[in-house]
Design a protein around this motif. Sequence first.
Motif, PDB file in Angstrom:
ATOM      1  N   ALA A  20     -46.264  74.296 -36.778  1.00 27.19           N
ATOM      2  CA  ALA A  20     -45.262  73.301 -36.371  1.00 27.19           C
ATOM      3  C   ALA A  20     -43.961  73.520 -37.132  1.00 27.19           C
ATOM      4  CB  ALA A  20     -45.786  71.888 -36.615  1.00 27.19           C
ATOM      5  N   THR A  21     -44.058  73.818 -38.418  1.00 28.77           N
ATOM      6  CA  THR A  21     -42.870  74.078 -39.232  1.00 28.77           C
ATOM      7  C   THR A  21     -42.146  75.327 -38.731  1.00 28.77           C
ATOM      8  OG1 THR A  21     -43.870  73.025 -41.156  1.00 28.77           O
ATOM      9  CG2 THR A  21     -42.061  74.556 -41.576  1.00 28.77           C
ATOM     10  N   ALA A  22     -42.899  76.361 -38.416  1.00 31.10           N
ATOM     11  CA  ALA A  22     -42.288  77.596 -37.895  1.00 31.10           C
ATOM     12  C   ALA A  22     -41.576  77.332 -36.574  1.00 31.10           C
ATOM     13  CB  ALA A  22     -43.349  78.679 -37.716  1.00 31.10           C
ATOM     14  N   ALA A  23     -42.190  76.547 -35.696  1.00 25.87           N
ATOM     15  CA  ALA A  23     -41.549  76.207 -34.420  1.00 25.87           C
ATOM     16  C   ALA A  23     -40.249  75.450 -34.675  1.00 25.87           C
ATOM     17  CB  ALA A  23     -42.491  75.381 -33.540  1.00 25.87           C
ATOM     18  N   GLY A  24     -40.247  74.559 -35.653  1.00 23.47           N
ATOM     19  CA  GLY A  24     -39.037  73.806 -35.989  1.00 23.47           C
ATOM     20  C   GLY A  24     -37.933  74.690 -36.525  1.00 23.47           C
ATOM     21  N   VAL A  25     -38.294  75.666 -37.356  1.00 25.76           N
ATOM     22  CA  VAL A  25     -37.289  76.592 -37.902  1.00 25.76           C
ATOM     23  C   VAL A  25     -36.654  77.401 -36.775  1.00 25.76           C
ATOM     24  CG1 VAL A  25     -37.004  78.688 -39.307  1.00 25.76           C
ATOM     25  CG2 VAL A  25     -38.307  76.745 -40.208  1.00 25.76           C
ATOM     26  N   VAL A  26     -37.473  77.944 -35.887  1.00 26.16           N
ATOM     27  CA  VAL A  26     -36.946  78.743 -34.771  1.00 26.16           C
ATOM     28  C   VAL A  26     -36.102  77.856 -33.853  1.00 26.16           C
ATOM     29  CG1 VAL A  26     -37.559  80.123 -32.740  1.00 26.16           C
ATOM     30  CG2 VAL A  26     -38.819  80.417 -34.880  1.00 26.16           C
ATOM     31  N   GLN A  27     -36.560  76.636 -33.615  1.00 26.46           N
ATOM     32  CA  GLN A  27     -35.801  75.722 -32.756  1.00 26.46           C
ATOM     33  C   GLN A  27     -34.418  75.461 -33.341  1.00 26.46           C
ATOM     34  OE1 GLN A  27     -36.266  71.710 -33.257  1.00 26.46           O
ATOM     35  NE2 GLN A  27     -35.204  71.146 -31.396  1.00 26.46           N
ATOM     36  N   ARG A  28     -34.348  75.159 -34.640  1.00 26.00           N
ATOM     37  CA  ARG A  28     -33.042  74.885 -35.269  1.00 26.00           C
ATOM     38  C   ARG A  28     -32.138  76.106 -35.227  1.00 26.00           C
ATOM     39  NH1 ARG A  28     -36.592  72.032 -38.259  1.00 26.00           N
ATOM     40  NH2 ARG A  28     -36.808  73.578 -39.908  1.00 26.00           N
ATOM     41  N   ARG A  29     -32.697  77.279 -35.462  1.00 26.00           N
ATOM     42  CA  ARG A  29     -31.883  78.506 -35.407  1.00 26.00           C
ATOM     43  C   ARG A  29     -31.364  78.763 -33.993  1.00 26.00           C
ATOM     44  NH1 ARG A  29     -35.410  82.548 -39.272  1.00 26.00           N
ATOM     45  NH2 ARG A  29     -34.864  81.519 -41.228  1.00 26.00           N
ATOM     46  N   LEU A  30     -32.216  78.561 -33.020  1.00 27.14           N
ATOM     47  CA  LEU A  30     -31.833  78.779 -31.627  1.00 27.14           C
ATOM     48  C   LEU A  30     -30.780  77.757 -31.192  1.00 27.14           C
ATOM     49  CD1 LEU A  30     -32.528  80.662 -29.300  1.00 27.14           C
ATOM     50  CD2 LEU A  30     -34.350  79.101 -28.649  1.00 27.14           C
ATOM     51  N   ALA A  31     -30.970  76.512 -31.590  1.00 26.08           N
ATOM     52  CA  ALA A  31     -30.013  75.469 -31.226  1.00 26.08           C
ATOM     53  C   ALA A  31     -28.663  75.683 -31.909  1.00 26.08           C
ATOM     54  CB  ALA A  31     -30.575  74.099 -31.581  1.00 26.08           C
ATOM     55  N   ALA A  32     -28.684  76.318 -33.078  1.00 22.22           N
ATOM     56  CA  ALA A  32     -27.436  76.531 -33.820  1.00 22.22           C
ATOM     57  C   ALA A  32     -26.611  77.692 -33.276  1.00 22.22           C
ATOM     58  CB  ALA A  32     -27.748  76.773 -35.297  1.00 22.22           C
ATOM     59  N   LEU A  33     -27.230  78.522 -32.453  1.00 18.63           N
ATOM     60  CA  LEU A  33     -26.473  79.643 -31.880  1.00 18.63           C
ATOM     61  C   LEU A  33     -25.363  79.109 -30.995  1.00 18.63           C
ATOM     62  CD1 LEU A  33     -29.311  82.091 -30.782  1.00 18.63           C
ATOM     63  CD2 LEU A  33     -27.773  82.344 -32.731  1.00 18.63           C
ATOM     64  N   ASP A  34     -24.217  79.722 -31.113  1.00 24.25           N
ATOM     65  CA  ASP A  34     -23.120  79.348 -30.226  1.00 24.25           C
ATOM     66  C   ASP A  34     -23.379  79.937 -28.853  1.00 24.25           C
ATOM     67  OD1 ASP A  34     -21.658  77.972 -32.132  1.00 24.25           O
ATOM     68  OD2 ASP A  34     -20.701  79.800 -32.873  1.00 24.25           O
ATOM     69  N   PRO A  35     -23.047  79.178 -27.810  1.00 26.33           N
ATOM     70  CA  PRO A  35     -23.194  79.751 -26.474  1.00 26.33           C
ATOM     71  C   PRO A  35     -22.241  80.930 -26.332  1.00 26.33           C
ATOM     72  CG  PRO A  35     -22.156  77.593 -26.366  1.00 26.33           C
ATOM     73  CD  PRO A  35     -22.533  77.834 -27.797  1.00 26.33           C
ATOM     74  N   PRO A  36     -22.614  81.905 -25.508  1.00 29.40           N
ATOM     75  CA  PRO A  36     -21.730  83.067 -25.348  1.00 29.40           C
ATOM     76  C   PRO A  36     -20.370  82.626 -24.822  1.00 29.40           C
ATOM     77  CG  PRO A  36     -23.629  83.167 -23.851  1.00 29.40           C
ATOM     78  CD  PRO A  36     -23.779  81.955 -24.684  1.00 29.40           C
ATOM     79  N   LYS A  37     -19.353  83.207 -25.401  1.00 30.33           N
ATOM     80  CA  LYS A  37     -17.987  82.866 -25.008  1.00 30.33           C
ATOM     81  C   LYS A  37     -17.476  83.897 -23.996  1.00 30.33           C
ATOM     82  CE  LYS A  37     -17.251  79.717 -28.284  1.00 30.33           C
ATOM     83  NZ  LYS A  37     -18.361  78.826 -28.268  1.00 30.33           N
ATOM     84  N   PRO A  38     -16.790  83.416 -22.980  1.00 29.24           N
ATOM     85  CA  PRO A  38     -16.228  84.373 -22.024  1.00 29.24           C
ATOM     86  C   PRO A  38     -15.060  85.116 -22.658  1.00 29.24           C
ATOM     87  CG  PRO A  38     -15.555  82.143 -21.468  1.00 29.24           C
ATOM     88  CD  PRO A  38     -16.502  82.046 -22.622  1.00 29.24           C
ATOM     89  N   PRO A  39     -14.905  86.377 -22.299  1.00 28.59           N
ATOM     90  CA  PRO A  39     -13.756  87.113 -22.832  1.00 28.59           C
ATOM     91  C   PRO A  39     -12.464  86.570 -22.201  1.00 28.59           C
ATOM     92  CG  PRO A  39     -14.910  88.428 -21.199  1.00 28.59           C
ATOM     93  CD  PRO A  39     -15.711  87.172 -21.402  1.00 28.59           C
ATOM     94  N   VAL A  40     -11.385  86.794 -22.888  1.00 28.43           N
ATOM     95  CA  VAL A  40     -10.080  86.393 -22.343  1.00 28.43           C
ATOM     96  C   VAL A  40      -9.755  87.350 -21.201  1.00 28.43           C
ATOM     97  CG1 VAL A  40      -7.633  86.127 -22.864  1.00 28.43           C
ATOM     98  CG2 VAL A  40      -9.353  85.546 -24.581  1.00 28.43           C
ATOM     99  N   THR A  41      -9.515  86.784 -20.030  1.00 24.38           N
ATOM    100  CA  THR A  41      -9.345  87.629 -18.847  1.00 24.38           C
ATOM    101  C   THR A  41      -8.036  87.336 -18.109  1.00 24.38           C
ATOM    102  OG1 THR A  41     -10.549  86.032 -17.519  1.00 24.38           O
ATOM    103  CG2 THR A  41     -11.831  87.845 -18.465  1.00 24.38           C
ATOM    104  N   ASP A  42      -7.057  86.832 -18.818  1.00 29.43           N
ATOM    105  CA  ASP A  42      -5.792  86.499 -18.156  1.00 29.43           C
ATOM    106  C   ASP A  42      -5.124  87.714 -17.513  1.00 29.43           C
ATOM    107  OD1 ASP A  42      -6.108  83.909 -18.886  1.00 29.43           O
ATOM    108  OD2 ASP A  42      -4.842  84.062 -20.676  1.00 29.43           O
ATOM    109  N   ASP A  43      -5.326  88.869 -18.093  1.00 25.16           N
ATOM    110  CA  ASP A  43      -4.631  90.045 -17.587  1.00 25.16           C
ATOM    111  C   ASP A  43      -5.487  90.917 -16.670  1.00 25.16           C
ATOM    112  OD1 ASP A  43      -6.347  90.784 -19.568  1.00 25.16           O
ATOM    113  OD2 ASP A  43      -4.966  92.182 -20.533  1.00 25.16           O
ATOM    114  N   LEU A  44      -6.652  90.419 -16.269  1.00 26.04           N
ATOM    115  CA  LEU A  44      -7.504  91.214 -15.383  1.00 26.04           C
ATOM    116  C   LEU A  44      -6.913  91.248 -13.973  1.00 26.04           C
ATOM    117  CD1 LEU A  44     -11.173  90.212 -16.226  1.00 26.04           C
ATOM    118  CD2 LEU A  44     -10.051  92.356 -16.716  1.00 26.04           C
ATOM    119  N   PRO A  45      -6.990  92.401 -13.356  1.00 24.05           N
ATOM    120  CA  PRO A  45      -6.534  92.466 -11.956  1.00 24.05           C
ATOM    121  C   PRO A  45      -7.444  91.598 -11.084  1.00 24.05           C
ATOM    122  CG  PRO A  45      -6.968  94.672 -12.847  1.00 24.05           C
ATOM    123  CD  PRO A  45      -7.396  93.688 -13.872  1.00 24.05           C
ATOM    124  N   ARG A  46      -6.942  91.221  -9.945  1.00 24.78           N
ATOM    125  CA  ARG A  46      -7.650  90.341  -9.017  1.00 24.78           C
ATOM    126  C   ARG A  46      -9.035  90.876  -8.641  1.00 24.78           C
ATOM    127  NH1 ARG A  46      -6.278  85.361  -8.744  1.00 24.78           N
ATOM    128  NH2 ARG A  46      -4.383  84.812  -7.671  1.00 24.78           N
TER     129      ARG A  46
END
Length: 177
Positions: A20-46
């Motif tokens: 149970a403790t191991a599951a909690g550690v993995v859960q906290r680490r997973l929850a702390a991950l930042d969601p993937p950020k999209p790259p800046v695409t202002d200059d991408l062609p259409r």
Amino acid sequence: MTRGLANTAPGDPGSIARLATAAGVVQRRLAALDPPKPPVTDDLPRRLDRVDRELDRQRCSLDRARTTAAAELGTVGEALRTHADELSTTHASLRAVLDRAAARGLVLEDRHLRPEPGIRGTVDVQHEVDLDDELSLLEAQLQSLIRDAARRRTRLEDVLRGSMTRVAEESARLRRG
């Protein structure tokens, strides 16, 4: 007596608590991950706009999967922690019943209390009646503890099975793209 506990209420509360403790550690680490950020695409062609939308959709899918996995680890960790606590209490109660039974000359055999093998008997009929009453009482307590432990184990299995199903569904969603 330890063997009797394993046969009547299987499981090691300490090992389950560590899981149970191991599951909690993995859960906290997973929850702390930042969601993937999209790259800046202002200059991408259409024409790359479609690729950008697809990448954004995939990022959202990965974030959803991460969130689901973290939630399920939390659910499983809590269920394991509860089960470990309850199992520890059940083992203590079983030990008390078995100790009282042993003091009365009773042994645990096939998950039931029986008089120790050998010749027994007294001239005191009331003593025999009291012993039979005590056997009935201890047996009822033993069977109640065994039933409760089985119900709690089934409840834990249901939580684990449900979590496994939800994680498998999320995994299938990710594979489908």
